[in-house]
Design a protein around this motif. Sequence first.
Motif, PDB file in Angstrom:
ATOM      1  N   THR A  83       6.025  12.160  10.222  1.00  0.00           N
ATOM      2  CA  THR A  83       4.696  12.759  10.338  1.00  0.00           C
ATOM      3  C   THR A  83       3.673  12.156   9.369  1.00  0.00           C
ATOM      4  O   THR A  83       2.490  12.462   9.454  1.00  0.00           O
ATOM      5  N   THR A  84       4.114  11.337   8.442  1.00  0.00           N
ATOM      6  CA  THR A  84       3.166  10.624   7.568  1.00  0.00           C
ATOM      7  C   THR A  84       3.138   9.155   7.969  1.00  0.00           C
ATOM      8  O   THR A  84       4.190   8.547   8.171  1.00  0.00           O
ATOM      9  N   ASP A  85       1.935   8.624   8.060  1.00  0.00           N
ATOM     10  CA  ASP A  85       1.740   7.246   8.529  1.00  0.00           C
ATOM     11  C   ASP A  85       1.916   6.264   7.364  1.00  0.00           C
ATOM     12  O   ASP A  85       1.103   6.243   6.438  1.00  0.00           O
ATOM     13  N   TRP A  86       2.965   5.473   7.438  1.00  0.00           N
ATOM     14  CA  TRP A  86       3.206   4.486   6.384  1.00  0.00           C
ATOM     15  C   TRP A  86       2.100   3.439   6.323  1.00  0.00           C
ATOM     16  O   TRP A  86       1.925   2.775   5.302  1.00  0.00           O
ATOM     17  N   ALA A  87       1.372   3.278   7.425  1.00  0.00           N
ATOM     18  CA  ALA A  87       0.316   2.262   7.458  1.00  0.00           C
ATOM     19  C   ALA A  87      -1.045   2.847   7.059  1.00  0.00           C
ATOM     20  O   ALA A  87      -2.041   2.132   7.020  1.00  0.00           O
ATOM     21  N   GLY A  88      -1.093   4.143   6.746  1.00  0.00           N
ATOM     22  CA  GLY A  88      -2.363   4.820   6.517  1.00  0.00           C
ATOM     23  C   GLY A  88      -3.009   4.508   5.171  1.00  0.00           C
ATOM     24  O   GLY A  88      -2.396   3.910   4.277  1.00  0.00           O
ATOM     25  N   SER A  89      -4.260   4.973   5.027  1.00  0.00           N
ATOM     26  CA  SER A  89      -5.019   4.664   3.815  1.00  0.00           C
ATOM     27  C   SER A  89      -4.491   5.431   2.597  1.00  0.00           C
ATOM     28  O   SER A  89      -4.592   4.950   1.465  1.00  0.00           O
ATOM     29  N   GLU A  90      -3.932   6.635   2.798  1.00  0.00           N
ATOM     30  CA  GLU A  90      -3.367   7.372   1.652  1.00  0.00           C
ATOM     31  C   GLU A  90      -2.169   6.625   1.088  1.00  0.00           C
ATOM     32  O   GLU A  90      -1.939   6.603  -0.131  1.00  0.00           O
ATOM     33  N   MET A  91      -1.429   6.020   1.999  1.00  0.00           N
ATOM     34  CA  MET A  91      -0.282   5.227   1.573  1.00  0.00           C
ATOM     35  C   MET A  91      -0.785   3.994   0.806  1.00  0.00           C
ATOM     36  O   MET A  91      -0.221   3.631  -0.230  1.00  0.00           O
ATOM     37  N   THR A  92      -1.839   3.372   1.297  1.00  0.00           N
ATOM     38  CA  THR A  92      -2.401   2.202   0.592  1.00  0.00           C
ATOM     39  C   THR A  92      -2.800   2.587  -0.833  1.00  0.00           C
ATOM     40  O   THR A  92      -2.506   1.865  -1.793  1.00  0.00           O
ATOM     41  N   ALA A  93      -3.452   3.744  -0.951  1.00  0.00           N
ATOM     42  CA  ALA A  93      -3.893   4.186  -2.282  1.00  0.00           C
ATOM     43  C   ALA A  93      -2.695   4.431  -3.194  1.00  0.00           C
ATOM     44  O   ALA A  93      -2.716   4.083  -4.386  1.00  0.00           O
ATOM     45  N   ALA A  94      -1.631   5.001  -2.637  1.00  0.00           N
ATOM     46  CA  ALA A  94      -0.422   5.252  -3.447  1.00  0.00           C
ATOM     47  C   ALA A  94       0.195   3.922  -3.884  1.00  0.00           C
ATOM     48  O   ALA A  94       0.644   3.776  -5.029  1.00  0.00           O
TER      49      ALA A  94
END
Length: 431
Positions: free
Chosen positions: A239-250
Amino acid sequence: MRIHRKYTGLVAGAAAVSLLLAACSSGNNNNNATPGASSTAGAATQVEVFTWWTSGGEKAGLDGLVATLADKYPNVEFINGAVAGGAGSAAKDLLQSRLQANDPPDTFQAHAGMELNDYIQAGQVQDVSDLYTQFGLTDVFPQDLLDLLTVDGKIYSVPANIHRSNMVWANPTVLTDAGLDPAATYATMADWFVAMDAVQAAGQTALSVATTWTQVNLLETVLMADLGADGYVGLWDGTTDWAGSEMTAALQDFEKLISYTNTDRDGLDWPDAAQMVIDGTAAFNVMGDWAAGEFDAQGLTAGTDYIYFPVPGTDSMFGFLADSFTLPVGAPHADGAKAWLDVVGSLEGQTAFNVAKGSIPARTDADPSKFTEYQQGAIADFASKTIVPSLAHGAAAPTAVLTAISDAVSKFTTGGSDLATFQDELVAAVG
Ligand code: BGC
């Protein structure tokens, strides 16, 4: 899924549990316990126990189990099959070769959750449900922990402990010398970076880390901090997108953290990185709470010689992992293995082991007063915090996924990929 734990003398609140691992949780074992049944060794003469606990607090913990074995089963000889290398970094490959060559040890260490599930799916471990009845174990572990050891109603290992992965260990003198208050806590990664800048300005390594698996341990805590418990758990249930912007920030935060670390990291294992904190050449180290066992094995005093706190931003979470022991298919000394599993599950064995190991007992009836102040806090935290599964220690993902993630991390931290490529490779790793 929720884990409810009650310890003598402690009111265990309901932990909000987000352990997914649904594949492991398809059945319960409700056999009646038979307390006191402990003499199964029969003609057993030895048990080869395969772990990666070879020194410091880890060896001291193992020694506690060995002493309990000698006490309960004096006719069973302990054969130490341990292979050095933190988190099983060398042991697991060797174990796999032995299992594939039909040369299993009598029992081996496996993490509860997806790692154990791999062994179960490969048909490499036996159903030990009957031993739970025989040894009176059915009611002494939290049901949700048992669920992580269970497939189709059959239980495949006996848990020895529960560890927490998301802890910072720090040297108060290094912090003071850098003009920082050792009692300070940091709400976010950004706050923590400010403290790290001060340590760096004072000429010390801000954050010690070691070889790849310790970097993965660090990464999982950044993901917990930046994505929150739901977002982090979402990485494992899709349910969490590994390609998403929150992941980029992390991942940017992870990159920043790595920039504060010792450059010789890839040649070190976790005790070396912890030693930098002990020796005062680094301020902080992120590591599971086997570090507490190590500090205590060296005779250090918590609060004075070292301090600890959850990784900034993860205070509400308990990064969960558990070591458990199996009965491999084709174990040459099954009776010896059963004696070992009895010891591992026993109150005496769990107490002797965990006091030295830094972990907390998997059993719910252990006496907290027998444990250190850190462990008493961990017992309380396990009962009250949100439980999230550790990636680096087999709870969250199958071994193949962990291996692919570890490869991506190693490539990134050794300069072989940029952040965008790193993120792409993580997306591919979870496939
Ligand atoms: C194990 C711990 C061990 C740590 C470091 C983890 O994977 O679960 O028992 O202390 O690795 O070796």
